[in-house]
Structure formats: structure tokens, C-alpha cells
Motif scaffolding. Structure first.
Motif, PDB file in Angstrom:
ATOM      1  N   ALA A 123       0.950  -5.828   4.439  1.00 27.43           N
ATOM      2  CA  ALA A 123      -0.171  -5.025   3.949  1.00 27.43           C
ATOM      3  C   ALA A 123      -1.343  -5.935   3.611  1.00 27.43           C
ATOM      4  O   ALA A 123      -1.159  -7.036   3.093  1.00 27.43           O
ATOM      5  CB  ALA A 123       0.237  -4.215   2.724  1.00 27.43           C
ATOM      6  N   ILE A 124      -2.532  -5.467   3.937  1.00 23.25           N
ATOM      7  CA  ILE A 124      -3.762  -6.190   3.632  1.00 23.25           C
ATOM      8  C   ILE A 124      -4.635  -5.288   2.772  1.00 23.25           C
ATOM      9  O   ILE A 124      -4.798  -4.098   3.066  1.00 23.25           O
ATOM     10  CB  ILE A 124      -4.525  -6.564   4.922  1.00 23.25           C
ATOM     11  N   THR A 125      -5.179  -5.841   1.692  1.00 23.39           N
ATOM     12  CA  THR A 125      -6.105  -5.085   0.850  1.00 23.39           C
ATOM     13  C   THR A 125      -7.460  -5.767   0.852  1.00 23.39           C
ATOM     14  O   THR A 125      -7.558  -6.991   0.941  1.00 23.39           O
ATOM     15  CB  THR A 125      -5.590  -4.969  -0.603  1.00 23.39           C
ATOM     16  N   THR A 126      -8.501  -4.965   0.769  1.00 20.27           N
ATOM     17  CA  THR A 126      -9.858  -5.488   0.755  1.00 20.27           C
ATOM     18  C   THR A 126     -10.769  -4.549  -0.013  1.00 20.27           C
ATOM     19  O   THR A 126     -10.574  -3.327   0.010  1.00 20.27           O
ATOM     20  CB  THR A 126     -10.406  -5.690   2.186  1.00 20.27           C
ATOM     21  N   ALA A 127     -11.750  -5.118  -0.672  1.00 17.65           N
ATOM     22  CA  ALA A 127     -12.751  -4.320  -1.384  1.00 17.65           C
ATOM     23  C   ALA A 127     -13.960  -4.057  -0.493  1.00 17.65           C
ATOM     24  O   ALA A 127     -14.950  -3.481  -0.942  1.00 17.65           O
ATOM     25  CB  ALA A 127     -13.187  -5.047  -2.657  1.00 17.65           C
ATOM     26  N   GLN A 128     -13.877  -4.448   0.793  1.00 20.09           N
ATOM     27  CA  GLN A 128     -15.014  -4.318   1.701  1.00 20.09           C
ATOM     28  C   GLN A 128     -15.188  -2.894   2.230  1.00 20.09           C
ATOM     29  O   GLN A 128     -16.215  -2.572   2.804  1.00 20.09           O
ATOM     30  CB  GLN A 128     -14.850  -5.277   2.890  1.00 20.09           C
ATOM     31  N   ILE A 129     -14.163  -2.055   2.064  1.00 19.07           N
ATOM     32  CA  ILE A 129     -14.247  -0.674   2.558  1.00 19.07           C
ATOM     33  C   ILE A 129     -14.791   0.204   1.439  1.00 19.07           C
ATOM     34  O   ILE A 129     -14.212   0.267   0.356  1.00 19.07           O
ATOM     35  CB  ILE A 129     -12.858  -0.148   2.991  1.00 19.07           C
ATOM     36  N   PRO A 130     -15.908   0.914   1.665  1.00 24.33           N
ATOM     37  CA  PRO A 130     -16.489   1.755   0.612  1.00 24.33           C
ATOM     38  C   PRO A 130     -15.510   2.830   0.137  1.00 24.33           C
ATOM     39  O   PRO A 130     -14.708   3.358   0.921  1.00 24.33           O
ATOM     40  CB  PRO A 130     -17.700   2.397   1.311  1.00 24.33           C
ATOM     41  N   VAL A 131     -15.562   3.148  -1.154  1.00 28.27           N
ATOM     42  CA  VAL A 131     -14.690   4.180  -1.728  1.00 28.27           C
ATOM     43  C   VAL A 131     -14.939   5.528  -1.050  1.00 28.27           C
ATOM     44  O   VAL A 131     -14.047   6.365  -0.950  1.00 28.27           O
ATOM     45  CB  VAL A 131     -14.932   4.280  -3.251  1.00 28.27           C
ATOM     46  N   SER A 132     -16.162   5.731  -0.542  1.00 29.38           N
ATOM     47  CA  SER A 132     -16.507   7.002   0.101  1.00 29.38           C
ATOM     48  C   SER A 132     -15.816   7.181   1.445  1.00 29.38           C
ATOM     49  O   SER A 132     -15.809   8.281   2.007  1.00 29.38           O
ATOM     50  CB  SER A 132     -18.026   7.094   0.290  1.00 29.38           C
ATOM     51  N   HIS A 133     -15.225   6.105   2.000  1.00 31.64           N
ATOM     52  CA  HIS A 133     -14.498   6.208   3.268  1.00 31.64           C
ATOM     53  C   HIS A 133     -13.057   6.603   2.972  1.00 31.64           C
ATOM     54  O   HIS A 133     -12.341   5.890   2.265  1.00 31.64           O
ATOM     55  CB  HIS A 133     -14.539   4.876   4.011  1.00 31.64           C
ATOM     56  N   TYR A 134     -12.620   7.711   3.519  1.00 31.55           N
ATOM     57  CA  TYR A 134     -11.301   8.270   3.222  1.00 31.55           C
ATOM     58  C   TYR A 134     -10.598   8.566   4.537  1.00 31.55           C
ATOM     59  O   TYR A 134     -11.155   9.240   5.409  1.00 31.55           O
ATOM     60  CB  TYR A 134     -11.468   9.554   2.412  1.00 31.55           C
ATOM     61  N   TYR A 135      -9.379   8.043   4.696  1.00 34.66           N
ATOM     62  CA  TYR A 135      -8.681   8.142   5.974  1.00 34.66           C
ATOM     63  C   TYR A 135      -7.314   8.795   5.809  1.00 34.66           C
ATOM     64  O   TYR A 135      -6.745   8.822   4.712  1.00 34.66           O
ATOM     65  CB  TYR A 135      -8.504   6.752   6.583  1.00 34.66           C
ATOM     66  N   SER A 136      -6.765   9.272   6.926  1.00 30.99           N
ATOM     67  CA  SER A 136      -5.397   9.767   6.938  1.00 30.99           C
ATOM     68  C   SER A 136      -4.463   8.647   6.502  1.00 30.99           C
ATOM     69  O   SER A 136      -4.738   7.462   6.726  1.00 30.99           O
ATOM     70  CB  SER A 136      -5.010  10.234   8.347  1.00 30.99           C
ATOM     71  N   ASN A 137      -3.343   9.027   5.912  1.00 30.84           N
ATOM     72  CA  ASN A 137      -2.444   8.013   5.375  1.00 30.84           C
ATOM     73  C   ASN A 137      -1.465   7.453   6.403  1.00 30.84           C
ATOM     74  O   ASN A 137      -0.867   6.399   6.176  1.00 30.84           O
ATOM     75  CB  ASN A 137      -1.667   8.581   4.192  1.00 30.84           C
ATOM     76  N   LYS A 138      -1.303   8.146   7.507  1.00 32.76           N
ATOM     77  CA  LYS A 138      -0.403   7.673   8.565  1.00 32.76           C
ATOM     78  C   LYS A 138      -1.189   7.616   9.865  1.00 32.76           C
ATOM     79  O   LYS A 138      -1.805   8.603  10.272  1.00 32.76           O
ATOM     80  CB  LYS A 138       0.800   8.607   8.697  1.00 32.76           C
ATOM     81  N   ILE A 139      -1.167   6.445  10.515  1.00 33.72           N
ATOM     82  CA  ILE A 139      -1.974   6.230  11.717  1.00 33.72           C
ATOM     83  C   ILE A 139      -1.057   5.973  12.905  1.00 33.72           C
ATOM     84  O   ILE A 139      -0.278   5.013  12.903  1.00 33.72           O
ATOM     85  CB  ILE A 139      -2.928   5.026  11.537  1.00 33.72           C
ATOM     86  N   ARG A 140      -1.160   6.821  13.917  1.00 35.30           N
ATOM     87  CA  ARG A 140      -0.456   6.596  15.180  1.00 35.30           C
ATOM     88  C   ARG A 140      -1.517   6.324  16.248  1.00 35.30           C
ATOM     89  O   ARG A 140      -2.098   7.250  16.789  1.00 35.30           O
ATOM     90  CB  ARG A 140       0.387   7.810  15.557  1.00 35.30           C
TER      91      ARG A 140
END
Length: 246
Positions: A78-95
Motif C-alpha cells: 500500500a502507498i499513501t500520499t497527501a498529493q491527492i485532493p480530498v475532493s477526489h473520491y474513487y471506488s474502493n475496488k479497482i479492476r
């Protein structure tokens, strides 16, 4: 079980092998993207649960409450970063084969310290994730109220704050605040405060503070109390975590 922590440029990363540790409901203030490389893991959110199989990518959005469990030992990165704006919201599972390829490339540049290429792959990952972007959760008023509470906690986490202090800041009753927070976050305000103090303590451990000094500076009343909660949330002891940054 083995859990390895690291930090390169704007990324923190975790590599887990043969992990069975259960992580109770908690909240990150940073964007997290990861992949299960062996076995499977379950990620529970307040209103849903996702089973992530081997080779699949998972996303935990900044500020999104979640818990993790595994029926059998599994490996993940897992990689975490503060570079992604909080306003960006994605699906939790990616295929997505494209997202998987980009994630593996990103892991490669992180593992090899190729800092100049981090942003390139991060931008590519964001572009590939665009089709998985979703609207922010409905019922924004409680979300805004909880976000204000999170901000208050972050500013006063090392002080002996109480539920009454936070509710007073929001100008609502303690009962209403606790109900609102638990409904949205899936955890109590007290448990979130513990988690935030653990998060703050990680920064101090990286800077080689002693475990005792870290505990006191993070708002815990003694080191044994701190160590117990750190293991509960991180799966390893503070000393084990710190050795990766020495």
C-alpha cells in the motif's frame, strides 16, 4: 507475519507479508492505494464491504472510515500520499489492467528511489482512475460537521480534550455529536482521537524520539498505554516501526 514501512519523497509505503492482523475501524487523512499480491483481504466501510482478491487494487479515500480483516494470511503493498485532493473520491475496488500496470510501475520507481519519475506515474494513475471517480457521499451536512470535528481534534490532539470540548466547538450537544460522528465514521470520537495520536506519534518515531517521549508528546499519559494502542492500530510495536527509519 512481516510488516515493513518506508518513506520516499511524498510517499509512505507499507509491505505486508502473511498478515492476519485485524485493523479496527479507523480514518486516514491521506489517500491510500494498494494491491493484494497474495490471498485476499476484506475492507469494511460504514455502509459496504469489499473483498479484494489477489492482483486487485484497492483504494481508501482520504477521510474515509474503514476496517481491515483477513480470513487467511495474505500479502499486500500500500502507498499513501497527501498529493491527492480530498475532493477526489474513487471506488474502493479497482479492476483495471491499466491501473495495475501503473501501480506496479509506481512501486518500481518507489523501490528504486527514482524520485524524478514519481510524479509522472502518479499523474498517470490519476488519469487511469478517472473512470472510477464517484461523487462525494450524500448528506453533506453531517460530513461537514464531522470534518470540522476532525480539524479541531488535529489542532488539540495533545491536550486533554473531552467530548464536551468538541461538541461545544460545534455548538451542538455531546449526545448529538457522538451520534453524528459514530453514524458517519463508524467509530467513536474517542477512538478517532486515539488513532490521530498514533498517527502523530509515527512522525515523532521517524525523527528518532524515544518511545516514552513520543508517548507523552502525542497525548498519551504513559508509554505502556501508548504501546498497547500502537500495536492495536499498526500491527507492530513502536520500536519495530521506528527501526525502518533509523
Amino acid at each position: 507475519m512481516s510488516i515493513v514501512f518506508g518513506q520516499i519523497d511524498q510517499f509512505d509505503y507499507v509491505i505486508g507479508e502473511n498478515v492476519r492482523h485485524k485493523f479496527s475501524m479507523h480514518i486516514h487523512q491521506t489517500f491510500c492505494i494498494g494491491m493484494v499480491t497474495k490471498g485476499k483481504r476484506s475492507i469494511r466501510f460504514p455502509y459496504s464491504e469489499e473483498i479484494i482478491d489477489e492482483g486487485e487494487i484497492f483504494v481508501v479515500n482520504a477521510g474515509q472510515p474503514h476496517a481491515v480483516r483477513a480470513e487467511d494470511p495474505h500479502n499486500y503493498i500500500a502507498i499513501t500520499t497527501a498529493q491527492i485532493p480530498v475532493s477526489h473520491y474513487y471506488s474502493n475496488k479497482i479492476r483495471s489492467p491499466r491501473c495495475r500496470e501503473l501501480f506496479e510501475n509506481l512501486l518500481h520507481v518507489v523501490n528504486n528511489g527514482e524520485q524524478a519519475r514519481h510524479s509522472l506515474f502518479l499523474v498517470g494513475m490519476l488519469e487511469a482512475l478517472e473512470e472510477f471517480k464517484i461523487a462525494l457521499p450524500d448528506n453533506q451536512s453531517p460530513v461537514v460537521m464531522v470534518q470540522k470535528a476532525l480539524g479541531f481534534i488535529s489542532r488539540h490532539c495533545c491536550e486533554p480534550i473531552t467530548i464536551n470540548d468538541i461538541a461545544g466547538y460545534l455548538c451542538i450537544s455531546p449526545f448529538h455529536f457522538c451520534h453524528l460522528f459514530k453514524r458517519y465514521a463508524g467509530i467513536s470520537p474517542y477512538n478517532y482521537l486515539l488513532q490521530y495520536r498514533i498517527k502523530r506519534s509515527r512522525m515523532l518515531l521517524k525523527n528518532q524520539y524515544s518511545v516514552f517521549d513520543t508517548a507523552i508528546a502525542s497525548g498519551f499519559y504513559d508509554s505502556s498505554h501508548y504501546i498497547r494502542h500502537f500495536i492495536s492500530y499498526e500491527g507492530v510495536s513502536p520500536k519495530h516501526y521506528q527501526k525502518y527509519f533509523s
